[in-house]
Design a protein around this motif. Structure first.
Motif, PDB file in Angstrom:
ATOM      1  N   SER A  37      34.645  45.671  73.377  1.00  0.00           N
ATOM      2  CA  SER A  37      35.618  45.760  74.458  1.00  0.00           C
ATOM      3  C   SER A  37      36.954  45.230  74.001  1.00  0.00           C
ATOM      4  O   SER A  37      37.036  44.393  73.127  1.00  0.00           O
ATOM      5  CB  SER A  37      35.157  44.942  75.677  1.00  0.00           C
ATOM      6  N   ARG A  38      38.009  45.712  74.621  1.00  0.00           N
ATOM      7  CA  ARG A  38      39.358  45.270  74.294  1.00  0.00           C
ATOM      8  C   ARG A  38      40.112  45.055  75.588  1.00  0.00           C
ATOM      9  O   ARG A  38      40.031  45.883  76.489  1.00  0.00           O
ATOM     10  CB  ARG A  38      40.072  46.322  73.444  1.00  0.00           C
TER      11      ARG A  38
ATOM     12  N   ASN B   1      35.128  35.306  78.689  1.00  0.00           N
ATOM     13  CA  ASN B   1      35.843  35.930  77.584  1.00  0.00           C
ATOM     14  C   ASN B   1      36.527  34.844  76.770  1.00  0.00           C
ATOM     15  O   ASN B   1      37.178  33.960  77.333  1.00  0.00           O
ATOM     16  CB  ASN B   1      36.915  36.900  78.100  1.00  0.00           C
TER      17      ASN B   1
ATOM     18  N   ASP C 258      34.560  37.120  71.757  1.00  0.00           N
ATOM     19  CA  ASP C 258      33.450  37.797  72.402  1.00  0.00           C
ATOM     20  C   ASP C 258      33.465  37.556  73.895  1.00  0.00           C
ATOM     21  O   ASP C 258      34.165  36.682  74.399  1.00  0.00           O
ATOM     22  CB  ASP C 258      32.108  37.366  71.807  1.00  0.00           C
TER      23      ASP C 258
ATOM     24  N   THR D 126      29.169  40.626  73.618  1.00  0.00           N
ATOM     25  CA  THR D 126      29.904  41.775  73.085  1.00  0.00           C
ATOM     26  C   THR D 126      31.198  41.310  72.442  1.00  0.00           C
ATOM     27  O   THR D 126      31.922  40.498  73.015  1.00  0.00           O
ATOM     28  CB  THR D 126      30.232  42.777  74.217  1.00  0.00           C
TER      29      THR D 126
ATOM     30  N   ILE E 207      35.028  41.309  71.402  1.00  0.00           N
ATOM     31  CA  ILE E 207      36.241  41.760  72.084  1.00  0.00           C
ATOM     32  C   ILE E 207      37.459  41.456  71.230  1.00  0.00           C
ATOM     33  O   ILE E 207      37.403  40.661  70.289  1.00  0.00           O
ATOM     34  CB  ILE E 207      36.416  41.082  73.467  1.00  0.00           C
TER      35      ILE E 207
ATOM     36  N   ARG F 199      37.541  49.418  76.923  1.00  0.00           N
ATOM     37  CA  ARG F 199      36.288  49.304  76.200  1.00  0.00           C
ATOM     38  C   ARG F 199      36.444  49.964  74.829  1.00  0.00           C
ATOM     39  O   ARG F 199      36.739  51.159  74.741  1.00  0.00           O
ATOM     40  CB  ARG F 199      35.168  49.988  76.984  1.00  0.00           C
TER      41      ARG F 199
END
Length: 422
Positions: free
Chosen positions: A2-3, A199, A237, A255, A257, A300
């Motif tokens: 994800s971004r 995050n 992440d 995930t 990031i 994402r």
């Protein structure tokens, strides 16, 4: 993967700053203990000690020999939310008003300056230009938009100054800035209940600063200073514990990031004048380019390039900070200081969110310097911030609810500084 783009991190940072003694947005003004007593009026022209490396590196030409400066700023922020019509997220209880989401913080500065030649000076500064923390109660009514927001930064700023002649001095510096940001919030999973999402990411970014000082008369000088934007690409992440509908044990989603973060540029104009044997006058105007922060958008990065969550337009504005200060030379070794400043916030009432509840603020500052010996000087400064009440009416229903009400807050800052010539 994800971004999330820079405005999301702006939300993280600003919510961490909005009730502290800083420039508009999430920038920290606390880069000098001696300047605190004047509300940083005249900061780009006064060149009183090596902390000028941050405000205007050209000021190093006014400091004799080698000097080491260390400062510590103690900050206490207080903030409360007053609910005035908020509505819960779909299927969830409304929750509390969040409690006092202010905190204590301790910000250090360290500066070193030395002569390379009679005209050329070198210095290096280490400080914290952005940061601090805020945290609501975990069951508060806006938990699906924000719970904890924290930013840590370290800026390393080597600089050079050149005395062109008796009137002009020029300066240049390079900034290497490390930043770490953390954001937590609740997530509404419908029939599965709720979970917590965290995050976290960090990175190094680079920029530069320029300055010039003009000695108009033996008693008056003017300074201009520019600090560039710093672009960073935070990597980290996102973690979220969850339980599947079949009742299997709780698992944690993890995930990778990344986040593009741009810290804004500033331009300052300052003046410093010896009015007579006892009084000194300091003034400053600083402009910050916040308008480059336009929207909050999460992407994402799994090849789909899809948006995660709603895209929120921020409508940030460029702002000015105005300050004026006075020094009273009580004796050959004691100087008394005072200052006033007005910070204009970058966000309008109609576009305020729970992550960005800051508002206009007024500084009232007092301070004193004691020249303990020819080599040693001690400074103390105190500031109280009067922060204008901030109204919010942010409707993100059905999943995140409606936050409607008013923020109230204030901040107190105590600064201590030690300067040693050798």
């Amino acid at each position: 993967m994800s971004r999330f783009s820079s405005p999301l991190l702006v939300g993280i940072l600003l919510s961490a700053q909005q009730l502290t003694g800083h420039a508009a947005g999430f920038a920290l003004s606390e880069q000098s203990g001696s300047g605190m007593g004047n509300a940083y009026a005249g900061a780009a022209a006064v060149a009183e000690d090596a902390s000028t490396i941050y405000f205007n590196p050209a000021g190093m030409t006014y400091i004799q020999g080698r000097q080491l400066v260390g400062a510590l700023h103690t900050i206490k922020t207080s903030g409360d939310f007053d609910n005035q019509g908020s509505l819960a997220a779909a299927g969830r209880p409304l929750g509390s008003e969040g409690g006092d989401f202010g905190s204590w913080a301790f910000l250090p500065n360290l500066y070193y300056k030395q002569d390379l030649t009679e005209q050329l000076k070198f210095g290096i500064g280490i400080g914290t230009p952005f940061g601090l923390k805020t945290e609501y109660n975990r069951n508060w009514l806006g938990r699906f938009q924000a719970v904890k927001s924290e930013l840590k930064t370290i800026n390393i700023n080597p600089s050079l100054a050149w005395k062109v002649n008796d009137q002009w001095s020029l300066g240049v510096g390079i900034s290497a800035m490390w930043a770490e940001a953390e954001l937590t919030s609740a997530a509404n999973l419908g029939l599965l209940g709720t979970t917590t999402v965290k995050n976290k990411g960090d990175d190094w970014g680079f920029g530069y600063n320029l300055g010039a000082i003009y000695q108009a008369t033996p008693d008056t000088r003017f300074g201009v200073a520019y600090r560039s934007k710093v672009e960073q690409h935070l990597k980290g992440d996102v973690r979220s514990p969850f339980t599947l509908a079949n009742g299997s044990p709780t698992q944690t989603l993890n995930t990778d990031i990344s986040a593009d973060l741009t810290l804004p540029e500033t331009f300052s104009f300052s003046a410093f004048s010896h009015l007579n044997d006892q009084w000194e006058l300091l003034t400053d105007i600083t402009w910050t380019r916040w308008s480059q922060f336009k929207q909050l958008r999460i992407i994402r990065e799994n090849g789909s390039n899809t948006t995660v969550g709603p895209t929120i337009t921020e409508h940030w504005n460029n702002v000015f900070r105005y300050s004026v200060g006075l020094n009273y030379l009580y004796s050959d070794t004691i100087k008394l200081r005072t200052g006033l400043a007005y910070d204009d916030e970058a966000i309008d009432n109609e576009h305020r969110t729970a992550r960005i509840p800051g508002n206009d603020r007024i500084w009232f500052s007092l301070g004193a310097s004691w020249q303990y010996s020819p080599q040693t000087k001690l400074d103390i400064g105190y500031t109280h911030l009067f922060i204008k009440d901030a109204r919010i009416n942010d409707d993100q229903r059905p999943t995140r609810g409606l936050i409607a009400g008013k923020y109230e807050g204030s901040a107190d800052i105590l600064s201590l500084q030690f300067a040693y010539n050798f």
